[in-house]
Write an enzyme that holds these catalytic residues in place. Structure first.
Site, PDB file in Angstrom:
ATOM      1  N   ASP A  97       0.846  -1.190   0.000  1.00  0.00           N
ATOM      2  CA  ASP A  97       0.000   0.000   0.000  1.00  0.00           C
ATOM      3  C   ASP A  97       0.882   1.240   0.000  1.00  0.00           C
ATOM      4  O   ASP A  97       1.835   1.321   0.771  1.00  0.00           O
ATOM      5  CB  ASP A  97      -0.894   0.029   1.246  1.00  0.00           C
ATOM      6  CG  ASP A  97      -2.004  -1.007   1.158  1.00  0.00           C
ATOM      7  OD1 ASP A  97      -2.233  -1.544   0.053  1.00  0.00           O
ATOM      8  OD2 ASP A  97      -2.639  -1.287   2.196  1.00  0.00           O
ATOM      9  N   ASP A 131     -14.352  -7.292  -4.989  1.00  0.00           N
ATOM     10  CA  ASP A 131     -14.549  -7.497  -3.551  1.00  0.00           C
ATOM     11  C   ASP A 131     -15.951  -8.069  -3.365  1.00  0.00           C
ATOM     12  O   ASP A 131     -16.932  -7.385  -3.649  1.00  0.00           O
ATOM     13  CB  ASP A 131     -14.442  -6.157  -2.796  1.00  0.00           C
ATOM     14  CG  ASP A 131     -13.033  -5.568  -2.879  1.00  0.00           C
ATOM     15  OD1 ASP A 131     -12.070  -6.340  -3.093  1.00  0.00           O
ATOM     16  OD2 ASP A 131     -12.901  -4.344  -2.742  1.00  0.00           O
TER      17      ASP A 131
END
Lengths: 251, 196
Positions: free
Chosen positions: A11, A130
């Protein structure tokens, strides 16, 4: 047969990698290039860099970071986060990204998949999904799982493949962050329905979990963040153990 | 000077970055004279075979490449264009390598995926292109079409069916995989090519 891939996910916020506080042997774990190079040296098969910046400046910093990554790292890498137009994708391709991953923007505007795939090839497009289980069905969520849609997982994944996605990156939001393993039945069912590779994400707590999703779950690759960033296991050690389980990996 | 042939088939960034990493000087060009006079020539390429072939012909480079005498390395689509024919867009190619390019078949029972994407091992390595490397080493592939095994094969791999992962004939070489993305093994292959 092609080897199963292990993909660390990094990230990036405002140009710096976050997490990774316990990473051993690095001067600066916030340096995305240095961290990526360390993973590559350990035997990572690919890298994913996810831009979680909230600002325009952060986005611009990310683009120049991607350029440095491309110059310095000799394995493929995917970039994601905030890509909502073909111009966003083009900008990242131009500085050397091998693939881009799109998620919410593709749900909002499915033809984005067609556009990017037609112009730059399917190999460039990773469709990130997702999913969340609701009343016995798997539905798609967007915005990091905060918004539930009425799209059904399998139908959306097949549509993504037909529109030109080259890979599916599936996260089960019910398992993400739990470290209790992946829903292998779900991954196996998706693998049965698609001809393109599937990357399993979210839920890995142990080597056994990853071995399971790559064998029983029939996933082609596993993406993980925490277990690597916090130094619990190196990529190299994970792959050696997967090999002991009889899984073909590049070691 | 190494010439990287630019015929507008996508991004040349990765190849340029890889050559820079091993310290090789190069130019990116579509100029026939520059290509002819280069010490070595790289023919990269991503995308679709028939349109790539068309672009090569539109720039008058198809005949230029066929007549080159210095070492030439085709990568991925670049290598496929050096074969006889590709099933992708049903197109006749340069005919340097004595083989045809055919699509992979996905098979959910045996787990064969198309595109063939990721790291696969290569075997039966021959020629100095693979100096200092052993059978079973891994390289990175991204493709849905691949050349059939033939006498020109200098490496083979398998995705559902066996295919030629690299080809060579005289001064011409080609890899179906991407040495520029294949880690240390790929860098060794690029160095070997530069040393030819």
């Amino acid at each position: 047969m092609v080897a199963k891939r292990i993909i660390p996910c990094l990230d990036v916020k405002e140009g710096r990698t976050v997490k990774g506080v316990n990473f051993v042997g690095l001067q600066d774990v916030g340096d995305a290039v240095e961290l990526g190079r360390a993973y590559a040296a350990q035997g990572a098969d690919e890298l994913v860099y996810l831009d979680i910046s909230a600002t325009v400046e952060g986005r611009n910093t990310f683009t120049s970071l991607v350029e440095r990554i491309a110059q310095n790292i000799n394995i493929p890498f995917t970039v994601g986060g905030g890509i909502s137009t073909i111009d966003d994708a083009a900008r990242l391709l131009d500085v050397g990204a091998d693939k881009i991953s799109i998620n919410s923007a593709a749900v909002r505007n499915p033809s984005l998949i067609d556009e990017i795939a037609a112009k730059y090839g399917s190999q460039f497009v990773v469709l990130a999904i997702d999913a969340k289980r609701v009343d016995g069905r798997y539905l798609i969520t967007t915005h990091g799982g905060r918004q539930l849609t009425n799209r059904e997982l399998f139908a959306w994944a097949r549509e993504g493949q037909e529109r030109g996605a080259g890979e599916i990156l599936l996260t089960s939001m019910d398992h993400d962050g739990t470290r209790e393993g992946y829903p292998c039945d779900l991954f196996a069912e998706l693998s049965q329905q698609l001809s393109i590779p599937i990357i399993a994400s979210g839920g890995a707590g142990s080597v056994e979990d990853i071995a399971d999703v790559l064998s029983k779950g029939r996933a082609d690759a596993a993406l993980a963040a925490s277990i690597f960033h916090y130094g619990e296991i190196t990529v190299g050690e994970l792959k050696r153990r997967l090999k002991e389980y009889g899984i073909k990996v590049r070691v | 000077m190494i010439a990287i042939v630019d015929y507008d088939t996508g991004n040349l960034c990765s190849v340029c970055n890889a050559l820079a990493r091993i310290g090789v000087e190069f130019c990116v060009t579509s100029d026939a004279d520059k290509i002819r006079s280069a010490d070595k020539v790289l023919l990269p390429g991503v995308g679709e075979a028939s349109s790539a072939m068309q672009k090569l012909e539109e720039r008058g480079l198809a005949s230029v490449i066929k007549e080159l005498k210095q070492p030439v390395l085709g990568i991925c689509i670049g290598m496929q264009l050096m074969c006889r024919h590709s099933e992708e867009g049903d197109v006749d190619c340069l005919g340097i390598f004595d083989t045809d390019v055919r699509r992979f078949e996905a098979d959910s029972t045996s787990g064969v995926k198309v595109p063939h994407m990721g790291w696969n091992s290569i075997e039966q390595l021959s020629t100095p292109l693979f100096d200092n490397l052993n059978d079973g080493c891994f390289v990175y592939f991204v493709h849905s079409f691949a050349p059939d095994i033939c006498n020109d094969a200098i490496a083979v791999s398998c995705n559902g069916r066996s295919f030629a992962a690299a080809l060579a004939k005289g001064n011409f070489y080609g890899t179906q995989f991407h040495p520029e993305k294949s880690g240390d093994v790929g860098e060794q292959i690029l160095k070997n090519f530069m040393a030819l």
